[in-house]
Write an enzyme that holds these catalytic residues in place. Structure first.
Site, PDB file in Angstrom:
ATOM      1  N   ASN A  23      43.092  12.290   4.845  1.00 52.41           N
ATOM      2  CA  ASN A  23      42.159  11.136   4.070  1.00 52.41           C
ATOM      3  C   ASN A  23      42.167   9.580   5.001  1.00 52.41           C
ATOM      4  OD1 ASN A  23      41.186  12.733   2.241  1.00 52.41           O
ATOM      5  ND2 ASN A  23      42.471  11.529  -0.196  1.00 52.41           N
ATOM      6  N   ARG A 397      41.794  22.974   3.382  1.00 50.10           N
ATOM      7  CA  ARG A 397      40.951  21.370   3.040  1.00 50.10           C
ATOM      8  C   ARG A 397      42.032  20.857   4.049  1.00 50.10           C
ATOM      9  NH1 ARG A 397      38.292  19.840  -1.503  1.00 50.10           N
ATOM     10  NH2 ARG A 397      37.930  17.860   0.623  1.00 50.10           N
TER      11      ARG A 397
HETATM   12  C1  UD1 Z   1      40.331   9.353  -2.801  1.00 42.92           C
HETATM   13  C2  UD1 Z   1      40.509  10.792  -1.956  1.00 42.92           C
HETATM   14  C3  UD1 Z   1      40.984  11.611  -2.909  1.00 42.92           C
HETATM   15  C4  UD1 Z   1      41.789  10.848  -4.101  1.00 42.92           C
HETATM   16  C5  UD1 Z   1      40.858  10.202  -4.805  1.00 42.92           C
HETATM   17  C6  UD1 Z   1      41.830   8.523  -5.805  1.00 42.92           C
HETATM   18  C7  UD1 Z   1      39.613  10.299  -0.004  1.00 42.92           C
HETATM   19  C8  UD1 Z   1      38.668  11.815   1.133  1.00 42.92           C
HETATM   20  N1  UD1 Z   1      39.574  11.176  -1.460  1.00 42.92           N
HETATM   21  O1  UD1 Z   1      38.867  10.372  -3.489  1.00 42.92           O
HETATM   22  O2  UD1 Z   1      42.018  12.653  -2.305  1.00 42.92           O
HETATM   23  O3  UD1 Z   1      42.392  11.595  -5.596  1.00 42.92           O
HETATM   24  O4  UD1 Z   1      40.634   9.070  -4.031  1.00 42.92           O
HETATM   25  O5  UD1 Z   1      42.775   8.569  -5.224  1.00 42.92           O
HETATM   26  O6  UD1 Z   1      39.849   9.487   0.652  1.00 42.92           O
HETATM   27  N2  UD1 Z   1      34.628   5.911  -9.225  1.00 42.92           N
HETATM   28  C9  UD1 Z   1      33.049   5.610 -10.000  1.00 42.92           C
HETATM   29  N3  UD1 Z   1      32.091   5.236  -8.444  1.00 42.92           N
HETATM   30  C10 UD1 Z   1      31.712   5.312  -7.475  1.00 42.92           C
HETATM   31  C11 UD1 Z   1      33.348   6.002  -7.263  1.00 42.92           C
HETATM   32  C12 UD1 Z   1      34.427   6.290  -7.763  1.00 42.92           C
HETATM   33  O7  UD1 Z   1      33.130   6.192 -10.752  1.00 42.92           O
HETATM   34  O8  UD1 Z   1      30.961   5.168  -7.075  1.00 42.92           O
HETATM   35  C13 UD1 Z   1      35.570   6.259 -10.106  1.00 42.92           C
HETATM   36  C14 UD1 Z   1      35.825   7.991  -9.815  1.00 42.92           C
HETATM   37  O9  UD1 Z   1      35.308   8.927 -10.751  1.00 42.92           O
HETATM   38  C15 UD1 Z   1      37.373   7.218 -10.285  1.00 42.92           C
HETATM   39  C16 UD1 Z   1      37.942   6.129  -9.820  1.00 42.92           C
HETATM   40  O10 UD1 Z   1      36.398   5.664  -9.398  1.00 42.92           O
HETATM   41  O11 UD1 Z   1      37.658   7.600 -11.540  1.00 42.92           O
HETATM   42  C17 UD1 Z   1      38.354   6.050  -7.898  1.00 42.92           C
HETATM   43  O12 UD1 Z   1      38.052   7.590  -7.534  1.00 42.92           O
HETATM   44  P1  UD1 Z   1      37.579   7.244  -5.907  1.00 42.92           P
HETATM   45  O13 UD1 Z   1      39.039   5.720  -5.534  1.00 42.92           O
HETATM   46  O14 UD1 Z   1      35.921   7.236  -5.192  1.00 42.92           O
HETATM   47  O15 UD1 Z   1      38.012   8.330  -5.015  1.00 42.92           O
HETATM   48  P2  UD1 Z   1      37.333   8.902  -4.000  1.00 42.92           P
HETATM   49  O16 UD1 Z   1      37.620   7.885  -2.537  1.00 42.92           O
HETATM   50  O17 UD1 Z   1      36.327   9.914  -4.111  1.00 42.92           O
END
Ligand code: UD1
Length: 418
Positions: A23, A397
């Site tokens: 990540n 992955r």
């Molecule tokens: C990253 C990690 C993943 C980890 C997650 C939480 C990478 C490549 N992946 O995923 O392994 O499980 O952080 O630590 O770094 N959300 C929204 N809108 C958005 C973006 C996020 O509502 O536009 C919400 C998501 O649904 C979730 C929360 O925010 O509930 C946190 O998600 P996020 O930190 O964005 O996860 P990722 O960056 O996708």
């Protein structure tokens, strides 16, 4: 498709090296899109996901070479600015190319992401943030069409929830924007800090590393980076939990114990002995595991990416454990598979109530997503008998050479074609 054959019941013993963090590597690779010239990224794990993002960069016209775990990438000649569905569908983090492409090339077309099926996982924070910075965004047939006439401009961005890749995307967009960008409620995960270090080494002006308020003063151009990927805290944590499940004594080298504060406390409370140096962990399990409760939280809280593995451990502990998932709404897909192995787990909303049982049984199980697969490996290593885990491409992955590392620790594991 490959499957994993595991004969459980052996204690883990010995030493292994932890790989660079998936990540962290993904945003570092995406950030090379911000500046022409040869970038050098060290300690990059060779994983399905790092191959996917390199294929994506290649499809834009970038060239790269790998020498061991050192990657050199040149993004000088970007002739295609479309991230196609075929490449993006397998990995949600592909959305990380949107911010840097838009910042440097002022245009990008990116397919809406796929990746682990662990909840709705929208990208509205990414899109709202870029739109506040002046980007024009249209959603059309599963693609985001993004463009900006002039340089992006700085803005005030607030995240309702601290999003990791959201923070990274806006950071990469803002370093080349005109004026100042402030990101409030930014994610503080160590992987974000690794990206900030890389961007600063490229000439970016960023204040507030490791805090939830980042201030970025945009600059006109950036130079190529030389950066080292931080150790994978989720891989580290997975092997720590595995020692909890099997017993034994293991040293994990090339890791960063500071990045796992919540897991270390929980495992100590569960009865593990954990000693740390600056870059290693020694883990042993002298007696039966005791149950602990956990609640996943943004960093430095307990990582959602270790929730499934801890649940496997709790299903063989003494007592009752309540595991509450606060980050993703659908991250209990491992429960059905753990129950097939004899685990006693009840779901109540976003909590799982786990009643520790004496020993899990060997049953054929199927990997469903990346971290769920890791939890099945943890459970299988401790269970009696020989069984199979199918669809292990999920594991590939995110875990570099898991079979080789487990074999080095004395586990009876091998990979076979289905
Ligand atoms: C990253 C990690 C993943 C980890 C997650 C939480 C990478 C490549 N992946 O995923 O392994 O499980 O952080 O630590 O770094 N959300 C929204 N809108 C958005 C973006 C996020 O509502 O536009 C919400 C998501 O649904 C979730 C929360 O925010 O509930 C946190 O998600 P996020 O930190 O964005 O996860 P990722 O960056 O996708």
């Amino acid at each position: 498709m490959d499957k994993l054959i595991i004969e459980g019941g052996r204690k883990l013993q010995g030493e292994i090296n932890i790989s660079g963090a998936k990540n962290a590597a993904l945003p570092l690779i995406a950030a090379t899109l911000l500046a022409p010239g040869w970038h050098v990224i060290r300690n990059v794990p060779d994983l399905r996901d790092t191959k996917t993002i390199l294929a994506l960069l290649e499809s834009f016209g970038a060239v790269w070479k790998r020498d061991g775990n050192v990657l050199s990438i040149n993004t000088e000649a970007l002739t295609n600015l479309e991230a196609s569905y075929d490449l993006v569908k397998t990995m949600r983090a592909s959305i990380l190319v949107l911010g840097p492409l838009l910042a440097r090339m002022r245009k990008a077309r990116v397919s809406l992401p796929g990746g682990c099926a662990i909840g709705a996982r929208p990208i509205d924070f990414h899109l709202d943030g870029l739109s506040k910075m002046g980007a024009r965004l249209d959603l059309e047939e599963g693609y985001v069409n993004a463009s900006t006439g002039n340089r992006l401009s700085g803005g005030n961005i607030y995240f309702d929830i601290p999003s990791v890749t959201g923070t990274e995307n806006i950071l990469m967009a803002s370093v080349l924007a005109k004026g100042v960008t402030v990101i409030k409620n930014a994610a503080r995960e160590p992987e974000v800090g690794n990206l900030i270090d890389m961007l600063i080494s490229m000439g970016a002006d960023i204040e507030g590393k490791d805090t939830d308020r980042l201030i970025i003063h945009g600059v006109k151009d950036l130079r190529p980076a030389e950066v080292t990927t931080i150790p994978d805290r989720i891989e580290t944590g997975t092997y720590m939990v595995a020692v909890g499940a099997t017993g034994g004594e293991v040293t994990l080298r090339n890791c960063n114990p500071n990045h796992l504060p919540a897991l270390t406390e929980k495992l100590k409370a569960a009865g593990l002995i954990i000693e740390e140096t600056e870059n290693s962990f020694f883990v042993s399990r002298p007696s039966k595991i005791q149950s602990v409760d956990i609640k996943t939280q943004p960093y430095p809280g307990f990582p959602t990416d270790l929730q499934a593995q801890l649940m496997a451990l709790m299903s063989m502990a003494n007592g009752l454990s309540v595991i509450t998932e606060k980050i993703f709404e659908n991250r209990f897909m491992h429960v059905a598979e753990l129950k097939r192995m004899g685990a006693e787990i009840k779901i109540n909303g976003n909590s799982a109530i786990v009643k520790g049982s004496k020993r899990l049984k060997g049953a054929r199980v199927m990997a469903t997503d990346l971290r769920a697969s890791a939890s099945l490996v943890v459970a299988r290593l401790a269970a009696e008998g020989i069984t199979e885990i199918s669809r292990i491409y999920h594991l590939e992955r995110g875990y570099e050479d898991m079979v080789g590392k487990l074999q080095a620790l004395g586990a009876n594991v091998r990979k076979e074609k289905e």
